[in-house]
Design a protein around this motif. Structure first.
Motif, mmCIF file in Angstrom:
data_model
loop_
_atom_site.group_PDB
_atom_site.id
_atom_site.type_symbol
_atom_site.label_atom_id
_atom_site.label_comp_id
_atom_site.label_asym_id
_atom_site.label_seq_id
_atom_site.Cartn_x
_atom_site.Cartn_y
_atom_site.Cartn_z
ATOM 1 N N ALA A 119 11.694 67.722 16.249
ATOM 2 C CA ALA A 119 12.682 66.695 16.582
ATOM 3 C C ALA A 119 12.002 65.384 16.957
ATOM 4 N N ALA A 120 10.946 65.475 17.767
ATOM 5 C CA ALA A 120 10.226 64.272 18.177
ATOM 6 C C ALA A 120 9.591 63.573 16.972
ATOM 7 N N MET A 121 9.022 64.363 16.065
ATOM 8 C CA MET A 121 8.394 63.779 14.865
ATOM 9 C C MET A 121 9.428 63.118 13.958
ATOM 10 N N VAL A 122 10.574 63.790 13.754
ATOM 11 C CA VAL A 122 11.630 63.247 12.887
ATOM 12 C C VAL A 122 12.189 61.952 13.475
ATOM 13 N N LEU A 123 12.453 61.951 14.768
ATOM 14 C CA LEU A 123 13.020 60.768 15.421
ATOM 15 C C LEU A 123 12.035 59.600 15.413
ATOM 16 N N ALA A 124 10.758 59.899 15.680
ATOM 17 C CA ALA A 124 9.742 58.843 15.691
ATOM 18 C C ALA A 124 9.582 58.240 14.300
ATOM 19 N N ALA A 125 9.480 59.098 13.283
ATOM 20 C CA ALA A 125 9.322 58.607 11.908
ATOM 21 C C ALA A 125 10.546 57.790 11.480
ATOM 22 N N THR A 126 11.738 58.276 11.818
ATOM 23 C CA THR A 126 12.965 57.559 11.459
ATOM 24 C C THR A 126 13.016 56.190 12.130
ATOM 25 N N GLY A 127 12.706 56.150 13.426
ATOM 26 C CA GLY A 127 12.734 54.886 14.154
ATOM 27 C C GLY A 127 11.738 53.877 13.622
ATOM 28 N N ILE A 128 10.510 54.316 13.334
ATOM 29 C CA ILE A 128 9.472 53.413 12.832
ATOM 30 C C ILE A 128 9.846 52.862 11.453
ATOM 31 N N LEU A 129 10.309 53.742 10.563
ATOM 32 C CA LEU A 129 10.675 53.306 9.209
ATOM 33 C C LEU A 129 11.834 52.316 9.233
ATOM 34 N N LEU A 130 12.811 52.548 10.092
ATOM 35 C CA LEU A 130 13.956 51.647 10.169
ATOM 36 C C LEU A 130 13.560 50.286 10.742
ATOM 37 N N CYS A 131 12.658 50.280 11.714
ATOM 38 C CA CYS A 131 12.175 49.004 12.262
ATOM 39 C C CYS A 131 11.424 48.205 11.196
ATOM 40 N N LEU A 132 10.575 48.881 10.426
ATOM 41 C CA LEU A 132 9.840 48.201 9.359
ATOM 42 C C LEU A 132 10.787 47.705 8.272
ATOM 43 N N LYS A 133 11.794 48.512 7.969
ATOM 44 C CA LYS A 133 12.745 48.141 6.922
ATOM 45 C C LYS A 133 13.504 46.871 7.279
ATOM 46 N N ASN A 134 13.737 46.619 8.570
ATOM 47 C CA ASN A 134 14.542 45.475 8.988
ATOM 48 C C ASN A 134 13.723 44.209 9.253
ATOM 49 N N VAL A 135 12.400 44.275 9.107
ATOM 50 C CA VAL A 135 11.564 43.088 9.314
ATOM 51 C C VAL A 135 11.962 41.938 8.385
ATOM 52 N N PRO A 136 12.334 42.187 7.094
ATOM 53 C CA PRO A 136 12.725 41.065 6.224
ATOM 54 C C PRO A 136 13.888 40.234 6.752
ATOM 55 N N PHE A 137 14.722 40.800 7.630
ATOM 56 C CA PHE A 137 15.836 40.023 8.167
ATOM 57 C C PHE A 137 15.354 38.831 8.991
ATOM 58 N N TYR A 138 14.122 38.888 9.462
ATOM 59 C CA TYR A 138 13.562 37.755 10.211
ATOM 60 C C TYR A 138 13.541 36.500 9.334
ATOM 61 N N PHE A 139 13.325 36.695 8.024
ATOM 62 C CA PHE A 139 13.202 35.568 7.099
ATOM 63 C C PHE A 139 14.529 35.227 6.416
ATOM 64 N N ARG A 140 15.610 35.849 6.885
ATOM 65 C CA ARG A 140 16.937 35.580 6.322
ATOM 66 C C ARG A 140 17.504 34.247 6.817
ATOM 67 N N PHE A 141 16.981 33.774 7.948
ATOM 68 C CA PHE A 141 17.584 32.618 8.607
ATOM 69 C C PHE A 141 16.645 31.414 8.593
ATOM 70 N N GLU A 142 17.249 30.257 8.762
ATOM 71 C CA GLU A 142 16.525 29.004 8.908
ATOM 72 C C GLU A 142 17.089 28.250 10.110
ATOM 73 N N PRO A 143 16.363 27.281 10.637
ATOM 74 C CA PRO A 143 16.881 26.552 11.815
ATOM 75 C C PRO A 143 18.197 25.850 11.526
ATOM 76 N N GLY A 144 19.082 25.892 12.513
ATOM 77 C CA GLY A 144 20.348 25.174 12.389
ATOM 78 C C GLY A 144 20.186 23.710 12.737
ATOM 79 N N GLU A 145 19.302 23.432 13.707
ATOM 80 C CA GLU A 145 19.041 22.062 14.139
ATOM 81 C C GLU A 145 17.588 21.948 14.584
ATOM 82 N N ILE A 146 17.061 20.740 14.496
ATOM 83 C CA ILE A 146 15.736 20.432 15.031
ATOM 84 C C ILE A 146 15.922 19.426 16.159
ATOM 85 N N ILE A 147 15.619 19.845 17.384
ATOM 86 C CA ILE A 147 15.794 18.990 18.555
ATOM 87 C C ILE A 147 14.437 18.826 19.238
#
Length: 318
Positions: A119-147
Motif C-alpha cells: 500500500a505504501a509503495m502504490v500510494l507513493a508511486a501514484t503521488g509522485i507520478l501525479l505530481c510530475l504529470k502536473n508540472v506542465p500546468f506551471y507553463f499554462r499561464f502568463e502574467p496578467g499584469e506587470i507592476i
C-alpha cells in the motif's frame, strides 16, 4: 456571501479530515494496516486539496489582495499543487477500490498484494507520478499584469486552446482525471458485486446441504464489513463526481471550452466543482457511519478536551 461559504467549507473540511487522519493513525479502529494506510492517504490528499483549492486559491487572494500569493510564479505553483492534490484524492480512491477488489475477489493474490508495504509503495508511486504529470500546468499561464517590473496574476495563454501540444495534453489530462478513474471505480464495483453474488449463491448451496445451518460464517461477516466500507466510499465518489463527469462529457462532445459557456453552463460547471470540493469531507462521515470503532474513537476525541477542561476547573475550585 460566496467567500463566507468557502470559509465555512474550508474550516469544516480541514477539521474533519485532520480528525480522520489522527484517529486512523492510532490504529484502534479495527481496520487492517493496509486499509488504514489507504484511508489516511485519502484523507491527507483531501486535506491538502482543501488547503490549495479553498485557502490558497480562493480565500487568500480575497482577504489579502496583491499579496505574494498573486505573484505569477507563486500563482502558477498554486495551480500545480491544486491539480496534483485533486488528482491524488481521486486516484487514491481508485487504488483503495482496487485493493479492496483484490482482497475480496482474488484470494490467491490478496496475501501478497494487500499488505501495508505494498500500500505504501502504490500510494507513493501514484503521488509522485501525479505530481510530475502536473508540472506542465506551471507553463499554462502568463502574467496578467506587470507592476514595478513584478509579474502579477495568472492568465491562461491563448495558445493553451490552439497549440497542438497543449490540446493533446488537455485531452490526456481530462481522460486521466476524471474519466478513467470514474469508469475504473464503476467497473471494479461491478466486478466485486458480481463476485459476491456468485460466491454467496455457492455458499448458500453448500450450507443447505450441510447439517449445521445455524452457525455464523466469519468470512462472510468480514467480507460484509469490507464491502460496506468500499461501496459507501466509492458510491459517494461516484455521486459527487457525476455532475463534473457529465460536464466533462459535454465539453468533449461539443468541443466547447469553459470560456465559451453561457450562464446556465457556467452555473452547472460551478455546481459540479462545489460538489467535487464537498467530496473532500464526506469520507470521515462514511467512516463514522460504517465503522463502530471509529465512532468510539471520534467520540473519545470530542469528549477528551471537554472532560479535561471540567477536571481542570474542578481542580482549581478545590
Amino acid at each position: 456571501m460566496g467567500c463566507l461559504k468557502y470559509n465555512f467549507h474550508s474550516l469544516f473540511s480541514f477539521t474533519v479530515n485532520l480528525a480522520a487522519i489522527l484517529i486512523l493513525n492510532r490504529g484502534k479502529c479495527g481496520l487492517s494496516a493496509c486499509t488504514s494506510r489507504y484511508l489516511v492517504a485519502m484523507a491527507t490528499a483531501d486535506l491538502l486539496f482543501i488547503i490549495c483549492s479553498v485557502i490558497l486559491y480562493r480565500i487568500g487572494p480575497y482577504y489579502f489582495p496583491l499579496s505574494f500569493l498573486e505573484i505569477t510564479p507563486v500563482c502558477c505553483v498554486t495551480f500545480v499543487l491544486l491539480y496534483a492534490t485533486s488528482e491524488c484524492s481521486v486516484w487514491f480512491t481508485v487504488t483503495f477500490s482496487f485493493d479492496r477488489f483484490v482482497a475480496i475477489c482474488c484470494h490467491r493474490f490478496n496475501t501478497k498484494y494487500c499488505t501495508e508495504r505494498t500500500a505504501a509503495m502504490v500510494l507513493a508511486a501514484t503521488g509522485i507520478l501525479l505530481c510530475l504529470k502536473n508540472v506542465p500546468f506551471y507553463f499554462r499561464f502568463e502574467p496578467g499584469e506587470i507592476i514595478d517590473n513584478v509579474a502579477w496574476f495568472c492568465k491562461e495563454k491563448p495558445s493553451y486552446y490552439t497549440d497542438p501540444a497543449w490540446v493533446a495534453f488537455d485531452w490526456f489530462d481530462k481522460v486521466l482525471n476524471p474519466f478513467f478513474p470514474y469508469v475504473s471505480i464503476l467497473l471494479l464495483n461491478a466486478l466485486t458485486v458480481r463476485y459476491i453474488v456468485v460466491t454467496s449463491r455457492v455458499r448458500e448451496g453448500l450450507k443447505s446441504h450441510s447439517k449445521g445451518n445455524n452457525h455464523s460464517d466469519p468470512e462472510v461477516e468480514s467480507r460484509r464489513k469490507s464491502v460496506i466500507l468500499l461501496f459507501t466510499i466509492s458510491g459517494s465518489f461516484i455521486l459527487l463526481w457525476l455532475l463534473y463527469v457529465t460536464n466533462f462529457l459535454y465539453y468533449i462532445i461539443t468541443g466547447m471550452n469553459s470560456e465559451s459557456y453561457n450562464d446556465s453552463l457556467y452555473t452547472l460547471a460551478e455546481v459540479s466543482v462545489m460538489l467535487v470540493n464537498l467530496s473532500c469531507c464526506t469520507n470521515t462521515f462514511i467512516y463514522a457511519v460504517t465503522q463502530s470503532k471509529f465512532r468510539e474513537q471520534l467520540k473519545h476525541a470530542v469528549e477528551y478536551p471537554i472532560v479535561s477542561l471540567i477536571q481542570l476547573i474542578n481542580k482549581e475550585n478545590n
